[in-house]
Scaffold this motif. Structure first.
Motif, mmCIF file in Angstrom:
data_model
loop_
_atom_site.group_PDB
_atom_site.id
_atom_site.type_symbol
_atom_site.label_atom_id
_atom_site.label_comp_id
_atom_site.label_asym_id
_atom_site.label_seq_id
_atom_site.Cartn_x
_atom_site.Cartn_y
_atom_site.Cartn_z
ATOM 1 N N ILE A 63 0.654 -1.164 0.018
ATOM 2 C CA ILE A 63 -0.044 0.026 0.050
ATOM 3 C C ILE A 63 0.892 1.153 -0.005
ATOM 4 O O ILE A 63 2.005 1.196 0.681
ATOM 5 N N THR A 67 0.973 9.670 0.193
ATOM 6 C CA THR A 67 -0.485 9.951 -0.436
ATOM 7 C C THR A 67 -0.434 11.548 -0.701
ATOM 8 O O THR A 67 0.777 12.239 -0.699
ATOM 9 N N ASN A 115 -5.952 8.973 1.337
ATOM 10 C CA ASN A 115 -5.956 7.551 1.959
ATOM 11 C C ASN A 115 -6.816 7.694 3.288
ATOM 12 O O ASN A 115 -7.082 6.788 3.990
ATOM 13 N N PHE A 153 -9.833 8.994 -7.917
ATOM 14 C CA PHE A 153 -9.419 8.004 -7.321
ATOM 15 C C PHE A 153 -8.612 7.159 -8.172
ATOM 16 O O PHE A 153 -7.187 6.838 -7.758
ATOM 17 N N ASP A 154 -8.800 6.788 -9.577
ATOM 18 C CA ASP A 154 -8.066 6.188 -10.560
ATOM 19 C C ASP A 154 -6.595 6.968 -10.992
ATOM 20 O O ASP A 154 -5.744 6.385 -11.194
ATOM 21 N N VAL A 157 -4.360 6.088 -7.869
ATOM 22 C CA VAL A 157 -3.812 4.701 -8.209
ATOM 23 C C VAL A 157 -2.786 4.888 -9.292
ATOM 24 O O VAL A 157 -1.824 3.975 -9.162
ATOM 25 N N GLU A 158 -3.179 5.386 -10.456
ATOM 26 C CA GLU A 158 -2.270 5.737 -11.634
ATOM 27 C C GLU A 158 -0.921 6.011 -10.988
ATOM 28 O O GLU A 158 0.270 5.661 -11.468
ATOM 29 N N LEU A 162 -2.210 5.893 -4.191
ATOM 30 C CA LEU A 162 -3.366 5.294 -3.594
ATOM 31 C C LEU A 162 -3.392 3.849 -3.916
ATOM 32 O O LEU A 162 -2.952 3.487 -5.227
ATOM 33 N N ALA A 163 -3.487 2.771 -3.118
ATOM 34 C CA ALA A 163 -3.819 1.373 -3.718
ATOM 35 C C ALA A 163 -5.210 1.171 -4.216
ATOM 36 O O ALA A 163 -5.973 1.723 -3.520
ATOM 37 N N GLN A 164 -5.332 0.254 -4.919
ATOM 38 C CA GLN A 164 -6.681 -0.212 -5.467
ATOM 39 C C GLN A 164 -7.666 -0.529 -4.340
ATOM 40 O O GLN A 164 -8.877 -0.304 -4.184
ATOM 41 N N GLN A 166 -7.540 0.830 -1.584
ATOM 42 C CA GLN A 166 -7.961 1.942 -0.497
ATOM 43 C C GLN A 166 -9.131 2.650 -1.254
ATOM 44 O O GLN A 166 -9.628 3.282 -0.493
ATOM 45 N N VAL A 167 -9.480 2.477 -2.230
ATOM 46 C CA VAL A 167 -10.754 3.090 -2.972
ATOM 47 C C VAL A 167 -11.845 2.561 -2.254
ATOM 48 O O VAL A 167 -12.296 1.474 -2.527
#
Length: 418
Positions: A63, A67, A115, A153-154, A157-158, A162-164, A166-167
């Motif tokens: 993770i 952030t 996060n 959020f995407d 993550v990209e 942020l980790a997927q 955590q979405v």
């Protein structure tokens, strides 16, 4: 300088500050830094060690440790959508995402770390949004807001912020939408009968031009189901073509808007309305309609006689509604807009033409779910003949025979008058 956790955590001060800073390395062999915001070494060590332990856990779970604030990432998402729109590859709905991100998402979530946004924060946002809007948003509005949130959020993550996992999963607790303000069949017939005389009663020649353009705009939208605005106003002659099937030919319109490019089949009489639009353009009037389509002319379809575009059709439509007495829906009491023409197409397709929802959804560039959500209120009695089907068996023969038998009138009783 001081050390904690066997030298794994380093505490130090910058020359111009009395507060302790900290840094540590993990298995990625990178320095991770933080400000303890403490002047007391003991307190600073506790803060640094807590951060170290948390960072080790996050690293082990794959993770992201560092952030960003929501506002920073939201602005990146907006820039990306604006860039795609400018290049011609963005969807029209991106404009809605950008608007709601600026108006609602950034003002509320702006200073949150990505996060840290979870169920409680989303619940607070829902309450705040109701206060801002002065009402509970309908489900379609919440869907737009959720889609805009997911884009932020995407993007995080990209970028590795942020980790997927955590979405957060977004819910739609919006109010159920009311029935759309469409014209009934009788109202639509009244409107189409009223317009030919109304278009010539403007106060100026320009006004009459606007009215003539609006009349054909109304008729084309009502007979294709395409969206007012981007889809319709962006339509060019090169986007219209004949397609053949089973010995018949049909007009196909390629439109580009909310859901990207798509094709829509026009009702047969749409050719008459498009032909009128063509004849009002001096540089196109000498061509036959088929010649015009074959030439793939790049000019826009819905323009004034001199080729200029207009943004005043909505205002002219309001005048038409007031003059015709059809400005409000009889059931919902909502004022009709140019979007009512698309809703009218859907209503009449379901009720009069018996088009199934799957075909209708494809034709209108939307989902079956949206069709059922907005037009599922149509009462079964309105399609009783379709639902009941054809009669079969002995009863069918009796009904058919009685239907064919001519009705006999009872002979009047005669009274002799002296």
């Amino acid at each position: 300088m001081a050390h904690a956790r066997g030298g794994e955590v380093v505490l130090y001060k910058r020359g111009d500050s009395k507060k302790w800073q900290a840094r540590f390395k993990l298995k990625d062999l990178r320095w991770h830094r933080l400000a303890t915001k403490q002047t007391n070494l003991q307190y600073a060590a506790e803060v640094a060690c807590e951060a170290y332990d948390r960072a080790r856990f996050l690293f082990a779970e794959n993770i992201p440790i560092n952030t960003k604030r929501f506002e920073v990432v939201a602005k990146l998402a907006i820039e990306e959508m604006e860039s795609q729109i400018a290049s011609g590859h963005g969807k029209a709905v991106y404009n809605d995402y950008i608007t709601c991100t600026k108006k609602y998402l950034i003002p509320f979530f702006g200073n949150y770390n990505l996060n840290s946004i979870g169920y409680e924060e989303l619940k607070k946002f829902g309450t705040w949004r109701i206060k801002q809007m002065g009402r509970t948003p309908v489900q379609s509005t919440v869907t737009t807001h959720n889609s805009a949130l997911y884009r932020v959020f995407d993007k995080a993550v990209e970028r590795g912020w942020l980790a997927q996992a955590q979405v957060p999963k977004l819910k739609n607790n919006g109010a159920k939408g009311t029935a759309r303000e469409a014209f009934s069949l009788s109202e639509y017939k009244s409107l189409t009968s009223f317009m030919p005389h109304w278009v010539e009663k403007g106060h100026t020649a320009k006004s009459n031009q606007m009215r003539r353009l609006l009349r054909d705009y109304v008729l084309v939208l009502s007979n294709t189901g395409i969206r007012h605005g981007t889809e319709a106003m962006g339509l060019r002659w090169r986007d219209i073509e004949w397609i053949a099937k089973d010995g018949n030919r049909y007009l196909q319109l390629t439109v580009d808007g909310k859901v990207g490019k798509r094709q829509a089949i026009a009702r047969h009489n749409t050719e008459d309305y498009l032909r009128r639009l063509q004849l009002r353009r001096p540089n196109l009037a000498h061509l036959t309609f088929d010649q015009l389509l074959r030439k793939k002319v790049s000019e826009k379809v819905f323009v004034l006689d001199d080729g200029t575009e207009t943004s005043s059709l909505a205002g002219t439509f309001r005048v038409l509604m007031k003059d015709s007495g059809l400005d409000k829906d009889r059931e919902t009491k909502e004022k009709r807009t140019l979007y009512s023409l698309r809703h009218t197409y859907a209503h009449l397709s379901i009720l009069s033409e018996r088009m199934d929802v799957y075909t209708l959804a494809k034709q209108m560039g939307t989902s079956v779910q949206m069709i059922e959500q907005h037009y599922g209120h149509l009462h079964p009695a309105q399609q009783a003949d379709v639902i009941a089907g054809e009669r079969m068996g002995v009863r069918a023969k009796k009904v058919a025979k009685s239907a064919q038998a001519p009705a006999t009138k009872a002979k009047p009783k005669l009274k002799v008058v002296k």
